[in-house]
Design a protein around this motif. Sequence first.
Motif, PDB file in Angstrom:
ATOM      1  N   UNK A  84     -37.342  18.377  68.301  1.00 37.56           N
ATOM      2  CA  UNK A  84     -36.380  17.278  68.349  1.00 37.56           C
ATOM      3  C   UNK A  84     -36.091  16.739  66.951  1.00 37.56           C
ATOM      4  N   UNK A  85     -37.116  16.585  66.135  1.00 38.16           N
ATOM      5  CA  UNK A  85     -36.925  16.090  64.769  1.00 38.16           C
ATOM      6  C   UNK A  85     -36.054  17.053  63.971  1.00 38.16           C
ATOM      7  N   UNK A  86     -36.281  18.350  64.122  1.00 38.03           N
ATOM      8  CA  UNK A  86     -35.477  19.341  63.398  1.00 38.03           C
ATOM      9  C   UNK A  86     -34.004  19.236  63.791  1.00 38.03           C
ATOM     10  N   UNK A  87     -33.731  19.049  65.063  1.00 44.41           N
ATOM     11  CA  UNK A  87     -32.339  18.928  65.521  1.00 44.41           C
ATOM     12  C   UNK A  87     -31.706  17.661  64.956  1.00 44.41           C
ATOM     13  N   UNK A  88     -32.421  16.557  64.979  1.00 46.72           N
ATOM     14  CA  UNK A  88     -31.880  15.302  64.452  1.00 46.72           C
ATOM     15  C   UNK A  88     -31.686  15.386  62.943  1.00 46.72           C
ATOM     16  N   UNK A  89     -32.619  16.008  62.243  1.00 48.75           N
ATOM     17  CA  UNK A  89     -32.526  16.119  60.785  1.00 48.75           C
ATOM     18  C   UNK A  89     -31.453  17.103  60.328  1.00 48.75           C
ATOM     19  N   UNK A  90     -31.356  18.236  61.003  1.00 51.30           N
ATOM     20  CA  UNK A  90     -30.453  19.299  60.560  1.00 51.30           C
ATOM     21  C   UNK A  90     -29.128  19.340  61.318  1.00 51.30           C
ATOM     22  N   UNK A  91     -29.102  18.709  62.493  1.00 55.51           N
ATOM     23  CA  UNK A  91     -27.924  18.831  63.345  1.00 55.51           C
ATOM     24  C   UNK A  91     -27.991  20.156  64.087  1.00 55.51           C
ATOM     25  N   UNK A  92     -27.141  20.308  65.077  1.00 54.81           N
ATOM     26  CA  UNK A  92     -27.124  21.552  65.854  1.00 54.81           C
ATOM     27  C   UNK A  92     -25.807  21.618  66.587  1.00 54.81           C
ATOM     28  N   UNK A  93     -25.127  22.721  66.456  1.00 62.03           N
ATOM     29  CA  UNK A  93     -23.823  22.901  67.087  1.00 62.03           C
ATOM     30  C   UNK A  93     -22.941  21.696  66.795  1.00 62.03           C
ATOM     31  N   UNK A  94     -22.571  20.931  67.810  1.00 60.97           N
ATOM     32  CA  UNK A  94     -21.656  19.797  67.615  1.00 60.97           C
ATOM     33  C   UNK A  94     -22.339  18.536  67.101  1.00 60.97           C
ATOM     34  N   UNK A  95     -23.665  18.524  67.106  1.00 60.79           N
ATOM     35  CA  UNK A  95     -24.388  17.318  66.691  1.00 60.79           C
ATOM     36  C   UNK A  95     -24.556  17.295  65.172  1.00 60.79           C
ATOM     37  N   UNK A  96     -24.123  16.202  64.538  1.00 57.27           N
ATOM     38  CA  UNK A  96     -24.296  16.118  63.083  1.00 57.27           C
ATOM     39  C   UNK A  96     -25.744  15.802  62.716  1.00 57.27           C
ATOM     40  N   UNK A  97     -26.048  15.958  61.451  1.00 60.63           N
ATOM     41  CA  UNK A  97     -27.361  15.586  60.928  1.00 60.63           C
ATOM     42  C   UNK A  97     -27.427  14.075  60.766  1.00 60.63           C
ATOM     43  N   UNK A  98     -28.588  13.512  61.067  1.00 64.68           N
ATOM     44  CA  UNK A  98     -28.825  12.090  60.845  1.00 64.68           C
ATOM     45  C   UNK A  98     -29.971  11.888  59.859  1.00 64.68           C
ATOM     46  N   UNK A  99     -30.240  12.911  59.026  1.00 64.55           N
ATOM     47  CA  UNK A  99     -31.382  12.819  58.101  1.00 64.55           C
ATOM     48  C   UNK A  99     -31.183  11.670  57.120  1.00 64.55           C
ATOM     49  N   UNK A 100     -32.285  11.114  56.628  1.00 66.10           N
ATOM     50  CA  UNK A 100     -32.171  10.038  55.641  1.00 66.10           C
ATOM     51  C   UNK A 100     -31.391  10.527  54.424  1.00 66.10           C
ATOM     52  N   UNK A 101     -30.480   9.701  53.963  1.00 69.02           N
ATOM     53  CA  UNK A 101     -29.655  10.067  52.820  1.00 69.02           C
ATOM     54  C   UNK A 101     -30.436   9.884  51.527  1.00 69.02           C
ATOM     55  N   UNK A 102     -30.198  10.766  50.603  1.00 72.81           N
ATOM     56  CA  UNK A 102     -30.841  10.689  49.291  1.00 72.81           C
ATOM     57  C   UNK A 102     -30.092   9.695  48.410  1.00 72.81           C
ATOM     58  N   UNK A 103     -30.775   9.163  47.429  1.00 71.84           N
ATOM     59  CA  UNK A 103     -30.135   8.266  46.465  1.00 71.84           C
ATOM     60  C   UNK A 103     -28.933   8.964  45.853  1.00 71.84           C
ATOM     61  N   UNK A 104     -27.835   8.245  45.719  1.00 71.63           N
ATOM     62  CA  UNK A 104     -26.645   8.789  45.095  1.00 71.63           C
ATOM     63  C   UNK A 104     -25.794   9.642  46.023  1.00 71.63           C
ATOM     64  N   UNK A 105     -26.253   9.845  47.259  1.00 71.62           N
ATOM     65  CA  UNK A 105     -25.483  10.644  48.204  1.00 71.62           C
ATOM     66  C   UNK A 105     -24.259   9.851  48.647  1.00 71.62           C
ATOM     67  N   UNK A 106     -23.236  10.561  49.055  1.00 70.38           N
ATOM     68  CA  UNK A 106     -21.986   9.983  49.524  1.00 70.38           C
ATOM     69  C   UNK A 106     -22.231   8.805  50.477  1.00 70.38           C
ATOM     70  N   UNK A 107     -21.440   7.749  50.350  1.00 62.17           N
ATOM     71  CA  UNK A 107     -21.625   6.542  51.175  1.00 62.17           C
ATOM     72  C   UNK A 107     -21.578   6.867  52.664  1.00 62.17           C
ATOM     73  N   UNK A 108     -20.658   7.718  53.107  1.00 60.22           N
ATOM     74  CA  UNK A 108     -20.585   8.041  54.530  1.00 60.22           C
ATOM     75  C   UNK A 108     -21.893   8.654  54.999  1.00 60.22           C
ATOM     76  N   UNK A 109     -22.467   9.543  54.201  1.00 59.60           N
ATOM     77  CA  UNK A 109     -23.727  10.165  54.599  1.00 59.60           C
ATOM     78  C   UNK A 109     -24.841   9.128  54.681  1.00 59.60           C
TER      79      UNK A 109
END
Length: 148
Positions: A84-109
Amino acid sequence: MSRHAKHGACALGCIALLLAIGVAVAQSSDNAGHAGGRIAAADGEAVYRSICQGCHMPDAKGARGAGAYPALTGNPRLVSPQYMAAVILQGRRDMPSFKPAAEGEDRFLRDASLSDAQIADVINYIRTHFGNQYPDRISAEDVAAMHR
């Protein structure tokens, strides 16, 4: 509609849902859980209700339509919180990733990300609700180790 067009439409739907959540939370009179577009202080149930149920449905029985959203109740894949964590972190098929954003990453992410604690909380919530009875838990540290 082609498979790729359906996936694109579903991904756009998830993005629209995330943006709507950010707007709704930002406009509410209670912004305790809102920090810069993110659901900051949300526990597992709040994360599920705010994000996951949009596709997996309030009863976690999934849906079929423009896309296929698997049921989270009685799903044998839920036996593994790491899956479940891998799917949430990486996304799968139609599901986007919800992984924690890194510093400096795009605001939307950054706005569409969850903390490691929130990911662990929503996994633990799903695995102990909707008729699921998996007593073992995943921790924020376990989630963090999967993406760092």
